[in-house]
Design a protein around this motif. Structure first.
Motif, short mmCIF file in Angstrom:
data_model
loop_
_atom_site.label_atom_id
_atom_site.label_comp_id
_atom_site.label_asym_id
_atom_site.label_seq_id
_atom_site.Cartn_x
_atom_site.Cartn_y
_atom_site.Cartn_z
N UNK A 99 -77.41 -15.74 -15.90
CA UNK A 99 -78.55 -15.61 -16.79
C UNK A 99 -78.49 -14.24 -17.45
N UNK A 100 -78.64 -14.21 -18.77
CA UNK A 100 -78.56 -12.95 -19.50
C UNK A 100 -79.95 -12.41 -19.79
N UNK A 101 -79.97 -11.18 -20.30
CA UNK A 101 -81.24 -10.56 -20.67
C UNK A 101 -81.87 -9.82 -19.50
N UNK A 102 -83.07 -9.27 -19.74
CA UNK A 102 -83.78 -8.54 -18.67
C UNK A 102 -83.99 -9.43 -17.45
N UNK A 103 -83.69 -8.89 -16.29
CA UNK A 103 -83.83 -9.67 -15.06
C UNK A 103 -82.74 -10.68 -14.87
N UNK A 104 -81.68 -10.55 -15.66
CA UNK A 104 -80.58 -11.51 -15.56
C UNK A 104 -79.67 -11.23 -14.38
N UNK A 105 -78.72 -12.10 -14.21
CA UNK A 105 -77.78 -11.97 -13.10
C UNK A 105 -77.18 -13.32 -12.77
N UNK A 106 -76.78 -13.49 -11.51
CA UNK A 106 -76.14 -14.72 -11.07
C UNK A 106 -77.02 -15.44 -10.05
N UNK A 107 -77.03 -16.75 -10.13
CA UNK A 107 -77.75 -17.55 -9.15
C UNK A 107 -76.96 -18.81 -8.85
N UNK A 108 -77.08 -19.32 -7.64
CA UNK A 108 -76.29 -20.50 -7.27
C UNK A 108 -76.86 -21.77 -7.87
N UNK A 109 -75.98 -22.71 -8.15
CA UNK A 109 -76.42 -24.03 -8.57
C UNK A 109 -76.76 -24.85 -7.33
N UNK A 110 -77.33 -26.02 -7.54
CA UNK A 110 -77.64 -26.90 -6.40
C UNK A 110 -76.36 -27.24 -5.64
N UNK A 111 -75.30 -27.48 -6.39
CA UNK A 111 -74.01 -27.80 -5.76
C UNK A 111 -73.50 -26.61 -4.96
N UNK A 112 -73.67 -25.39 -5.52
CA UNK A 112 -73.22 -24.20 -4.83
C UNK A 112 -73.97 -23.98 -3.52
N UNK A 113 -75.28 -24.21 -3.54
CA UNK A 113 -76.09 -24.05 -2.33
C UNK A 113 -75.66 -25.07 -1.27
N UNK A 114 -75.40 -26.29 -1.73
CA UNK A 114 -74.99 -27.34 -0.80
C UNK A 114 -73.70 -26.97 -0.08
N UNK A 115 -72.73 -26.47 -0.85
CA UNK A 115 -71.45 -26.11 -0.26
C UNK A 115 -71.59 -24.92 0.68
N UNK A 116 -72.38 -23.92 0.28
CA UNK A 116 -72.53 -22.72 1.10
C UNK A 116 -73.20 -23.02 2.43
N UNK A 117 -74.03 -24.05 2.47
CA UNK A 117 -74.80 -24.34 3.67
C UNK A 117 -74.28 -25.52 4.46
N UNK A 118 -73.19 -26.11 4.04
CA UNK A 118 -72.67 -27.29 4.72
C UNK A 118 -71.39 -26.97 5.46
N UNK A 119 -71.43 -26.99 6.82
CA UNK A 119 -70.22 -26.69 7.60
C UNK A 119 -69.05 -27.61 7.29
N UNK A 120 -69.31 -28.83 6.77
CA UNK A 120 -68.22 -29.76 6.49
C UNK A 120 -67.24 -29.20 5.46
N UNK A 121 -67.72 -28.26 4.61
CA UNK A 121 -66.83 -27.68 3.60
C UNK A 121 -65.93 -26.60 4.17
N UNK A 122 -66.24 -26.15 5.40
CA UNK A 122 -65.44 -25.07 5.98
C UNK A 122 -64.01 -25.51 6.25
N UNK A 123 -63.82 -26.83 6.47
CA UNK A 123 -62.48 -27.29 6.78
C UNK A 123 -61.52 -27.10 5.61
#
Length: 296
Positions: A57-81
């Motif tokens: 996200x650009x502009x004031x207060x911008x930066x990076x944020x995870x997508x729904x898919x990104x959150x799912x992968x980060x929190x799912x141990x099945x992706x660790x394999x």
């Protein structure tokens, strides 16, 4: 989806910071969290953006944020394999959500003791100095490590361990460590005959085969005792045998065999040929006798 350990670590950092701050996070904040340069972070973020795991996200207060898919992968141990050598860490005899990515052994010739530095990711806040940790076997180096945490670097995601023991898992197969030509019985055999076979051969379990000689179960001393306690003196093997039997081929790596025994919570596996006929038995003791242990 397959991720390298570096990209997965970065994705977890973005998700963790986003959860904590409840706003888009900057590359400098991510770099500080990981203990890396901002330039390195920016280069890797491009890959995560291309994979649809984070957005900018650009502009004031911008930066990076995870997508729904990104959150799912980060929190799912099945992706660790899919990661490059993630090794789970056991803390104070309890499984954790902390995984080791890199391992360096320090001071093998140092009389003051051997240390290990682990690069980790996951719920690192679970770690405290003095915690008892175990990990392994590591996928490539095939080491099992036991020790205590001396120091936790939360920014760099590293822990320093005082190593009590190292166990090296040699490259060996089930065929090399098994007891060959096992005694077998058919499912219609009386339990009294099984008891005689167990005693005369000084063994604790016997594979059960069908009329074609294929493995269909296993009967153990505990099954015989169970039958006798029920006063079922005329019981048959098929009435008490265990049908869900861990089985491996002769070429199975003993490291994989260790995982099978641990996950199935059993002390033995039957080794079969290409026709599913028993050719050997491997016990936990057989595997342990093959390991090379260094007590430090």
């Amino acid at each position: 989806m397959s991720l390298s350990s570096t990209l997965y670590e970065l994705l977890v950092a973005v998700v963790t910071l986003f959860d904590s701050l409840q706003r888009p996070v900057t590359s400098s904040e991510i770099a500080t969290h990981l203990g890396k340069s901002e330039g390195t972070v920016r280069n890797s973020i491009l890959a995560l953006k291309a994979m649809g795991l984070i957005e900018a996200r650009t502009g004031p207060g911008g930066g990076y944020l995870p997508t729904v898919k990104g959150i799912e992968i980060a929190r799912s141990p099945q992706y660790l394999e899919n990661l490059i050598e993630p090794t789970p860490i056991v803390i104070d005899s309890h499984p954790s959500r902390i995984y080791a990515l890199e391992l360096d052994i320090l001071g093998l010739a140092d009389p003051a003791g051997v240390k290990a530095v682990l690069k980790v990711f996951g719920s690192i806040n679970q770690l405290r100095e003095g915690a008892h940790v175990k990990l392994g076997p590591t996928p490539r180096t095939r080491l099992i490590i036991d020790g205590y945490v001396l120091k936790v670097d939360y920014k760099r995601h590293e822990i320093l361990i005082e190593v009590n023991s190292l166990i090296a898992v040699p490259k060996a197969t089930a065929g090399e460590v098994m007891t060959p030509s096992p005694v077998v019985v058919k499912r219609s055999v009386d339990l009294t005959a099984v008891g005689d076979l167990l005693l005369s051969n000084d063994i604790r379990a016997i594979p059960v085969v069908d009329d074609d000689g294929k493995l269909c179960g296993i009967i153990s001393a505990s099954h015989v005792v169970k039958a006798y306690l029920r006063r079922d003196y005329k019981g048959k093997v098929e009435d008490f045998m265990e049908t869900n039997v861990p089985r491996v081929g002769t070429g199975a790596d003993i490291m994989d065999l260790m995982k099978i025994l641990a996950s199935r919570k059993t002390g033995r596996a039957v080794v079969v040929d290409e026709l599913e006929r028993p050719v050997g038995i491997v016990t936990r003791t057989d595997v342990l006798n093959k390991l090379v242990r260094y007590t430090l």
